[in-house]
Design a protein around this motif. Structure first.
Motif, mmCIF file in Angstrom:
data_model
loop_
_atom_site.group_PDB
_atom_site.id
_atom_site.type_symbol
_atom_site.label_atom_id
_atom_site.label_comp_id
_atom_site.label_asym_id
_atom_site.label_seq_id
_atom_site.Cartn_x
_atom_site.Cartn_y
_atom_site.Cartn_z
ATOM 1 N N LYS A 1 0.851 -1.174 0.000
ATOM 2 C CA LYS A 1 0.000 0.000 0.000
ATOM 3 C C LYS A 1 0.899 1.241 0.000
ATOM 4 O O LYS A 1 1.813 1.355 0.819
ATOM 5 C CB LYS A 1 -0.890 -0.009 1.235
ATOM 6 C CG LYS A 1 -1.878 1.107 1.319
ATOM 7 C CD LYS A 1 -2.738 0.900 2.575
ATOM 8 C CE LYS A 1 -3.691 2.025 2.805
ATOM 9 N NZ LYS A 1 -4.501 1.826 4.009
ATOM 10 N N ARG B 1 -4.225 -0.178 -8.020
ATOM 11 C CA ARG B 1 -5.596 0.281 -7.811
ATOM 12 C C ARG B 1 -5.536 1.537 -6.956
ATOM 13 O O ARG B 1 -4.894 1.544 -5.903
ATOM 14 C CB ARG B 1 -6.438 -0.793 -7.155
ATOM 15 C CG ARG B 1 -6.606 -1.999 -8.067
ATOM 16 C CD ARG B 1 -7.652 -2.965 -7.549
ATOM 17 N NE ARG B 1 -7.682 -3.102 -6.112
ATOM 18 C CZ ARG B 1 -7.529 -4.249 -5.460
ATOM 19 N NH1 ARG B 1 -7.337 -5.355 -6.120
ATOM 20 N NH2 ARG B 1 -7.581 -4.285 -4.139
ATOM 21 N N SER C 1 -7.362 5.008 -5.067
ATOM 22 C CA SER C 1 -8.539 5.670 -4.516
ATOM 23 C C SER C 1 -8.612 7.084 -5.086
ATOM 24 O O SER C 1 -7.663 7.561 -5.691
ATOM 25 C CB SER C 1 -8.438 5.736 -2.993
ATOM 26 O OG SER C 1 -7.366 6.588 -2.628
ATOM 27 N N SER D 1 -11.174 10.407 -6.869
ATOM 28 C CA SER D 1 -12.037 10.568 -8.034
ATOM 29 C C SER D 1 -11.399 11.384 -9.148
ATOM 30 O O SER D 1 -11.950 11.487 -10.236
ATOM 31 C CB SER D 1 -13.352 11.236 -7.604
ATOM 32 O OG SER D 1 -13.077 12.489 -7.012
ATOM 33 N N THR E 1 -11.177 3.215 -15.171
ATOM 34 C CA THR E 1 -12.099 2.800 -14.131
ATOM 35 C C THR E 1 -12.634 1.403 -14.414
ATOM 36 O O THR E 1 -13.112 1.126 -15.513
ATOM 37 C CB THR E 1 -13.274 3.795 -14.020
ATOM 38 O OG1 THR E 1 -12.731 5.094 -13.771
ATOM 39 C CG2 THR E 1 -14.204 3.421 -12.883
ATOM 40 N N ASN F 1 -14.967 -1.527 -12.265
ATOM 41 C CA ASN F 1 -15.753 -1.834 -11.065
ATOM 42 C C ASN F 1 -15.686 -0.720 -10.024
ATOM 43 O O ASN F 1 -15.532 -0.964 -8.833
ATOM 44 C CB ASN F 1 -15.299 -3.155 -10.445
ATOM 45 C CG ASN F 1 -15.467 -4.322 -11.389
ATOM 46 O OD1 ASN F 1 -16.411 -4.352 -12.179
ATOM 47 N ND2 ASN F 1 -14.555 -5.268 -11.330
ATOM 48 N N GLY F 2 -15.742 0.534 -10.483
ATOM 49 C CA GLY F 2 -15.748 1.669 -9.572
ATOM 50 C C GLY F 2 -14.395 2.066 -9.018
ATOM 51 O O GLY F 2 -14.298 2.969 -8.203
ATOM 52 N N GLU F 3 -13.317 1.386 -9.452
ATOM 53 C CA GLU F 3 -11.961 1.699 -8.997
ATOM 54 C C GLU F 3 -11.108 2.105 -10.183
ATOM 55 O O GLU F 3 -11.291 1.603 -11.286
ATOM 56 C CB GLU F 3 -11.285 0.459 -8.401
ATOM 57 C CG GLU F 3 -11.590 0.168 -6.994
ATOM 58 C CD GLU F 3 -10.712 -0.961 -6.484
ATOM 59 O OE1 GLU F 3 -10.215 -0.823 -5.372
ATOM 60 O OE2 GLU F 3 -10.553 -1.972 -7.176
ATOM 61 N N LYS F 4 -10.139 2.978 -9.911
ATOM 62 C CA LYS F 4 -9.158 3.322 -10.941
ATOM 63 C C LYS F 4 -8.064 2.263 -10.906
ATOM 64 O O LYS F 4 -7.609 1.884 -9.826
ATOM 65 C CB LYS F 4 -8.590 4.703 -10.679
ATOM 66 C CG LYS F 4 -9.622 5.760 -10.881
ATOM 67 C CD LYS F 4 -9.013 7.107 -10.746
ATOM 68 C CE LYS F 4 -10.069 8.027 -11.187
ATOM 69 N NZ LYS F 4 -10.334 9.188 -10.773
ATOM 70 N N GLN F 5 -7.671 1.802 -12.088
ATOM 71 C CA GLN F 5 -6.731 0.685 -12.114
ATOM 72 C C GLN F 5 -5.842 0.741 -13.349
ATOM 73 O O GLN F 5 -6.245 1.213 -14.413
ATOM 74 C CB GLN F 5 -7.500 -0.626 -12.104
ATOM 75 C CG GLN F 5 -6.634 -1.848 -12.107
ATOM 76 C CD GLN F 5 -7.448 -3.132 -11.996
ATOM 77 O OE1 GLN F 5 -8.636 -3.125 -11.750
ATOM 78 N NE2 GLN F 5 -6.791 -4.246 -12.195
#
Length: 141
Positions: A6, A31, A33, A35, A78, A80-84
């Motif tokens: 992390k 991944r 966090s 927006s 994006t 599944n709602g996550e930036k990756q």
């Protein structure tokens, strides 16, 4: 084998890094966090903070572009709602570190870890020619 790390960046942004081993390949998933629109500015090296090398174009994630002779820029997408971002590297890339900074194009802001850049040590590709003492010193930085 899967390894996870992390990284906490500026503005309370968290990046979860997962590395999966697949034969002579490493799959690195980042991944993020937050927006804001973000671009990963990255390159490979043998040591944290070392000279950046651009990876072979065949290993770039879709949509990546070269930034000069030593770095690649890849947009977080994006899922599944996550930036990756998923990066797949081969042992032949001959580098054991991904060095990176974050760029936020909407505000023109860079996050380069206060000039030190961020780094991800690839566990599968640890270089054979680094002494244990040198490796320990690098980890302690």
């Amino acid at each position: 084998m899967t390894m996870a790390k992390k990284i906490t960046a500026k503005n309370n942004v968290t990046i979860l890094v997962e590395e999966k081993e697949r034969n002579d390949q490493a799959e690195i998933s980042l991944r993020m966090s937050g927006s804001e629109t973000c671009i990963l500015h990255w390159g490979l090296s043998g040591t944290p903070g070392g000279v950046w090398q651009i990876p072979p174009q065949s290993l770039w994630p879709d949509g990546s572009i070269a930034y000069g002779q030593t770095a690649v820029q890849t947009h977080f997408s994006t899922h599944n709602g996550e930036k990756q971002i998923v990066i797949r590297l081969e042992q032949a890339a001959n580098s054991s570190i991904i060095n990176f900074a974050l760029f936020y194009p909407d505000t023109g802001q860079w996050d380069n870890n206060n000039g030190k850049n961020y780094s991800i040590r690839l566990t599968q590709f640890k270089r054979q020619n680094i002494s244990p003492l040198h490796a320990l010193k690098e980890e302690m930085k």
